[in-house]
Write an enzyme that holds these catalytic residues in place. Sequence first.
Site, PDB file in Angstrom:
ATOM      1  N   SER A 275     -15.417  48.082  12.111  1.00 64.93           N
ATOM      2  CA  SER A 275     -15.930  47.696  13.425  1.00 64.93           C
ATOM      3  C   SER A 275     -17.442  47.788  13.416  1.00 64.93           C
ATOM      4  O   SER A 275     -18.024  48.676  12.788  1.00 64.93           O
ATOM      5  CB  SER A 275     -15.364  48.627  14.507  1.00 64.93           C
ATOM      6  N   SER A 276     -18.084  46.875  14.147  1.00 65.05           N
ATOM      7  CA  SER A 276     -19.546  46.893  14.218  1.00 65.05           C
ATOM      8  C   SER A 276     -20.061  48.021  15.108  1.00 65.05           C
ATOM      9  O   SER A 276     -21.245  48.363  15.041  1.00 65.05           O
ATOM     10  CB  SER A 276     -20.052  45.541  14.738  1.00 65.05           C
TER      11      SER A 276
ATOM     12  N   GLU B  96      -1.053  12.713   8.667  1.00 61.34           N
ATOM     13  CA  GLU B  96      -0.673  13.365   7.413  1.00 61.34           C
ATOM     14  C   GLU B  96      -1.889  13.801   6.601  1.00 61.34           C
ATOM     15  O   GLU B  96      -1.822  14.805   5.865  1.00 61.34           O
ATOM     16  CB  GLU B  96       0.203  12.424   6.593  1.00 61.34           C
TER      17      GLU B  96
ATOM     18  N   GLN C  18       9.152   0.436   5.033  1.00 61.46           N
ATOM     19  CA  GLN C  18       7.930   0.325   4.234  1.00 61.46           C
ATOM     20  C   GLN C  18       7.443   1.696   3.801  1.00 61.46           C
ATOM     21  O   GLN C  18       6.564   1.813   2.956  1.00 61.46           O
ATOM     22  CB  GLN C  18       6.829  -0.394   5.023  1.00 61.46           C
TER      23      GLN C  18
ATOM     24  N   HIS D  49      13.784  47.887  18.521  1.00 58.16           N
ATOM     25  CA  HIS D  49      13.155  47.785  19.854  1.00 58.16           C
ATOM     26  C   HIS D  49      11.936  48.694  19.973  1.00 58.16           C
ATOM     27  O   HIS D  49      11.588  49.153  21.060  1.00 58.16           O
ATOM     28  CB  HIS D  49      14.161  48.122  20.963  1.00 58.16           C
TER      29      HIS D  49
ATOM     30  N   SER E 261       0.819  -1.222   0.000  1.00 65.11           N
ATOM     31  CA  SER E 261       0.000   0.000   0.000  1.00 65.11           C
ATOM     32  C   SER E 261       0.844   1.259   0.000  1.00 65.11           C
ATOM     33  O   SER E 261       0.528   2.257  -0.665  1.00 65.11           O
ATOM     34  CB  SER E 261      -0.927   0.020   1.218  1.00 65.11           C
TER      35      SER E 261
END
Length: 465
Positions: A275-276, A322, A225, A155, A108
Amino acid sequence: SPPALESAPAMDWTDRYTTPLAEVFTRGHKLALEHRVELALLKALGKLGKVPAEAYDEVKAAVDAGKVTLERTLDIERETHHDIMAMVKAMGEQAPTHGGLVHYGATSQDINDSVMALQLGECRDELLASCRHVRAELTRLAKAHRTTVCIGRTHGQHAVPVTMGFKFANHLYELAEAERFLERVKLLGKFHGAVGTFASLGGSDDVKRLVMEELGLEAAPITTQVVSRLHLADFVFALSAITAALERLGKEVRNLQRTEVGELMEGFGAKQVGSSTMPQKRNPHKSERICGLARVVRAQIQPLMETVALEHERDLTNSSLERVVLPTGIVLTHYILLEARNLLQKLCVLPEGVERNLRAGKGAQLAERIMMALADRLGRQEAHEILRTTASAGDFEAALLANDKVMSVLSPEDITSLLDPETYTGRAPVLVDEIVAAYGVEAEGTKGEAGVAAAAAAAAGEASA
């Protein structure tokens, strides 16, 4: 077992942050690649006389005719609980004479790793193209603002002058380097049989050689494998490097768009809302999105590294991981690249803010320059101490003029000239030219300065809408 073929409801994030690259990881596309690998195997076996040459023709005809369907494959998988064996059975039952030869000598993971290499190859091509598109925008901005003098910061504090083009050239270089990481990743196929010894293939690597040639893949030199997962981790590291470079760009835009800074501004649509509840807001939402999603991409490295240490010649703990990590990292990286290109196409440099901040230090930002002018006569350390104390004065220039040691070396005219920030950018413009020459990309359809001006005008129009 696989879910029913009917699509499950899309989650908000997968719907919101998807790109066309998601198609590479659909079950249908993966199945098509599995068929391609199995056919390459049959073709190789036929050439070597291990199976009848007609086996390839019969199975290929069934695949090309659309007889080997995803629906049937998923039905079988619900019985077998094994996706590759389901695919093999679905192919075989559509080729009555030679269908029993499908998957001959293979394991496989020969199929899975070769399919994954093909998928990652498709994705890499698109990701590299998207990187070039972003570099084209950075090239345009670096050239357009080659001599736009602005204050540099370290900085979070005002440092010495740079140019805005120099900033963009740094981002251009960094993205180009990250892009190289992705270019160099090895995408390796495999056809070594169970545990990697070629025993099921007669102890010869002829099948591997022919299959890899047919697929256009490089073969791993040795495997268990599975192909070593270090290569997948390397791929995701490259994605993390690309998105980290773009996160730094996003942070720069966000910080320079602060109300009290006001040097850059993301494009803002005529009907866009910041913005609301605060109607005046024009938030750097694209930059913030880039920065947020870059953290998710980086987070995919850790689980991928965990798959390197599989047990003995393999276990199955890499497989489920994966299927989540690679599509997530790849699609989000592509999304970030598309978002970065859109951001840069509409980005505005605000001259008033740039000029205000450049001169906000009232000359103190040129303390290094004065120090270097005094160093030859007074010594570097004494000059540094003089400038350290005078730089904190409310009126820096007046403090210099009142200092006897300074005035023993410099005239008032010298001080006025040295405190001009426009003339203290070192090699910044030249470095812009060098980086653009080495790493720049000309945008498609851009015609010299006219193209740059048109793009800048378009961005300014949207930003003021």
